[in-house]
Write an enzyme that holds these catalytic residues in place. Structure first.
Site, PDB file in Angstrom:
ATOM      1  N   ASN A 126      -4.153   5.796  -0.191  1.00  5.75           N
ATOM      2  CA  ASN A 126      -3.350   6.243   0.943  1.00  5.75           C
ATOM      3  C   ASN A 126      -2.706   7.604   0.697  1.00  5.75           C
ATOM      4  O   ASN A 126      -2.424   8.332   1.649  1.00  5.75           O
ATOM      5  CB  ASN A 126      -2.297   5.196   1.304  1.00  5.75           C
ATOM      6  N   HIS A 162      -3.082  -3.581  -5.230  1.00  7.41           N
ATOM      7  CA  HIS A 162      -3.397  -3.236  -3.845  1.00  7.41           C
ATOM      8  C   HIS A 162      -4.875  -3.461  -3.561  1.00  7.41           C
ATOM      9  O   HIS A 162      -5.734  -2.697  -4.019  1.00  7.41           O
ATOM     10  CB  HIS A 162      -3.008  -1.780  -3.544  1.00  7.41           C
ATOM     11  N   GLU A 188      -6.244  -1.283  -6.525  1.00  8.50           N
ATOM     12  CA  GLU A 188      -5.411  -0.270  -7.184  1.00  8.50           C
ATOM     13  C   GLU A 188      -4.312  -1.012  -7.945  1.00  8.50           C
ATOM     14  O   GLU A 188      -3.515  -1.724  -7.334  1.00  8.50           O
ATOM     15  CB  GLU A 188      -4.804   0.664  -6.150  1.00  8.50           C
ATOM     16  N   SER A 229       0.826  -1.210   0.000  1.00 11.57           N
ATOM     17  CA  SER A 229       0.000   0.000   0.000  1.00 11.57           C
ATOM     18  C   SER A 229       0.858   1.257   0.000  1.00 11.57           C
ATOM     19  O   SER A 229       0.348   2.350  -0.216  1.00 11.57           O
ATOM     20  CB  SER A 229      -0.912   0.015   1.234  1.00 11.57           C
TER      21      SER A 229
END
Lengths: 217, 293
Positions: free
Chosen positions: B193, B143, B155, B122
């Site tokens: 993130n 991800h 992702e 991540s």
């Protein structure tokens, strides 16, 4: 709790005819100045009132009341109902207190708005209050990521909806709320805090320039 | 042109994320080999997986026969060599660059030539994880979101040396697995993130600056923006120590001040106020139930 309303200008919190406005009485111990942000300091100082509520836009409450080395705070309290651009106002009211605002003033303001079915939170008199202080840097980052090619606007919004359960993504939200308005808010925050996260993103600057030149999209 | 994926390996499958990824793959019809270092963690994950599918049957989402068929597709191993026949291996091991690099070097030694290696990182760079593994063109970022078996988003990030065929094959796998892939560049935090970690830091700084209480910040965000969970509640769930680790992974790479750990975060972690896991964070918890701010 009874309240009276003084209309200084058009309110961003309550439209004309809203039940909150029609529910006001002529004279009350709580006085609400709607649209006060259009004319800072225009409220009538009256220390006999239980609470005087000043509707804010992006400015601090101190612009209306003046400040005094951290000792400020009387019976005047600020408020703003959160609204993304021209979306209908959300059910959130941010109350703005000063260091020495009495709890009884906060309680009175809370009672008035909760009586109208609104969610009330209390913020210190700091630029951006809670929501704009927190979401505007995120929107700036998303706009910058878009410019840098991190992902498409559609994919960034989809990621936030699917990955975080948000009802909408940052790009669609900030665009719906008007990028030129985002410029105004972030410029004001940037002037106060001076940190890069608040500096208006390029796309907001473009929108601001186009609006200034009468070329709104 | 994409390759055909039939067998999927999952490294770190004894953990929450790895176990969830294995469920996603097996549920979609892929033979799934779960790998971890310790047999007991695999057994615990297998038991949780059986429980998950059991609930799916109870809720009418699948039949008992379908459950048995899915579970029959799943095997476990502590022998990395057992991943040799996999077409795709997804790693969900500890979030440390050196560990992931070593794993990919080891996998390169045991896997078939065509095997694609995917990282569930991540925060780390896909290009750096792939570097010197010996098959940089067949490494891709995937991800998943927690809990992987429930969240649809993946992702997808190509590293600098990832081939188009590798990316397309991994993308096709994600779609076949019923997931929703989105493409991002190989940048710290990808999309999720990169937006969330600095935002959470801003929240912590607002608390520290006395803007509002955590309870009022959460109420404001939920009411104004329609988020299901307030940011302080979310931070308590993620763990304040995890947030600090994320900051320490991001800031040295991005030098973005919003990604740097706020002083209050460091103090909370030092005080053991880690969130739900320690019973106290921005809120206090008793019997796992939140009761106040």
């Amino acid at each position: 709790m009874k309240y009276s309303i003084v209309k200084i200008g058009d309110s961003r919190s309550f439209a004309d005819g809203d039940a909150f406005i029609t529910g006001a009485v002529k004279e009350a111990n709580v006085v609400i100045y709607l649209g006060a942000f259009l004319s800072p300091g225009s409220h009538q100082v009256d220390e006999t009132k239980q609470a005087i509520l000043i509707e804010l836009d992006t400015e601090c409450l101190g612009v209306h009341t003046g400040e005094s080395a951290g000792e400020e705070g009387g019976n005047v309290i600020g408020f703003a109902r959160y609204r993304n651009g021209d979306d209908p106002p959300a059910d959130l009211v941010e109350l703005v207190r000063q260091p020495h605002t009495a709890q009884s003033v906060i309680d009175a303001a809370r009672e008035v708005f909760e009586g109208a079915g609104l969610q009330v939170v209390v913020s210190a008199d700091q630029a951006g209050r809670i929501i704009d202080r927190l979401v505007r840097p995120k929107y700036n980052a998303a706009l910058r990521f878009l410019d840098e090619g991190l992902a498409s606007a559609k994919d960034m919004d989809l990621t936030c909806r699917l990955g975080l359960g948000y009802p909408d993504g940052p790009i669609e939200r900030v665009e719906r709320g008007d990028l030129a308005r985002h410029y105004d808010i972030t410029q004001s925050l940037f002037e106060t805090y001076g940190t890069p996260g608040f500096a208006p993103a390029r796309r907001a600057i473009v929108a601001h320039e186009r609006k200034r030149r009468g070329k709104e999209d | 042109m994409t390759q055909v994926i039939k067998t999927v390996g999952v490294c770190g499958a004894g953990g929450t994320m790895g176990a969830g990824i294995a469920i996603v793959a097996a549920r979609a019809g892929f033979e799934t080999v779960s790998y971890d270092l310790k047999q007991e963690t695999l057994e615990r994950a297998a038991s949780q997986t059986a429980g998950f599918f059991g609930k799916s049957v109870e809720r009418g989402k699948m039949s008992g026969v379908e459950r048995d068929t899915v579970l029959a597709r799943m095997s476990t191993t502590t022998d990395l060599g057992a991943l040799a026949g996999c077409d795709l291996v997804i790693e969900a091991v500890f979030e440390e660059l050196g560990i992931k690099q070593q794993l990919f070097r080891d996998l390169n030694g045991v896997c078939a030539e065509h095997t694609i290696l995917a990282s569930n990182t991540s925060t780390l760079s896909i290009t750096e994880i792939a570097s010197a593994c010996g098959r940089e063109d067949r490494v891709v970022g995937m991800h998943f979101c927690l809990p992987a078996q429930l969240m649809k988003l993946i992702e997808m990030s190509p590293g600098m040396n990832t081939s188009q065929q590798t990316f397309d094959t991994a993308w096709a796998f994600a779609e076949q697995a019923g997931q929703t892939p989105v493409k991002t560049q190989d940048k710290p935090g990808f999309i999720l993130n990169a937006l969330l970690v600095p935002f959470n830091n801003d929240v912590i700084r607002a608390v520290e600056a006395g803007v509002a209480t955590p309870a009022d910040i959460d109420a404001a965000i939920k009411t104004a923006l329609g988020y299901k969970m307030g940011p302080c509640e979310l931070l308590d769930l993620i763990g304040l120590d995890t947030q600090l680790r994320l900051c320490e992974a991001f800031y040295p790479v991005t030098l973005d001040v919003r990604s740097s750990a706020p002083p209050l975060l460091r103090r909370m972690v030092a005080a053991g106020h880690l969130g739900r896991k320690s019973g106290r964070g921005f809120f206090t918890y008793e019997n796992k139930a939140m009761f106040g701010g």
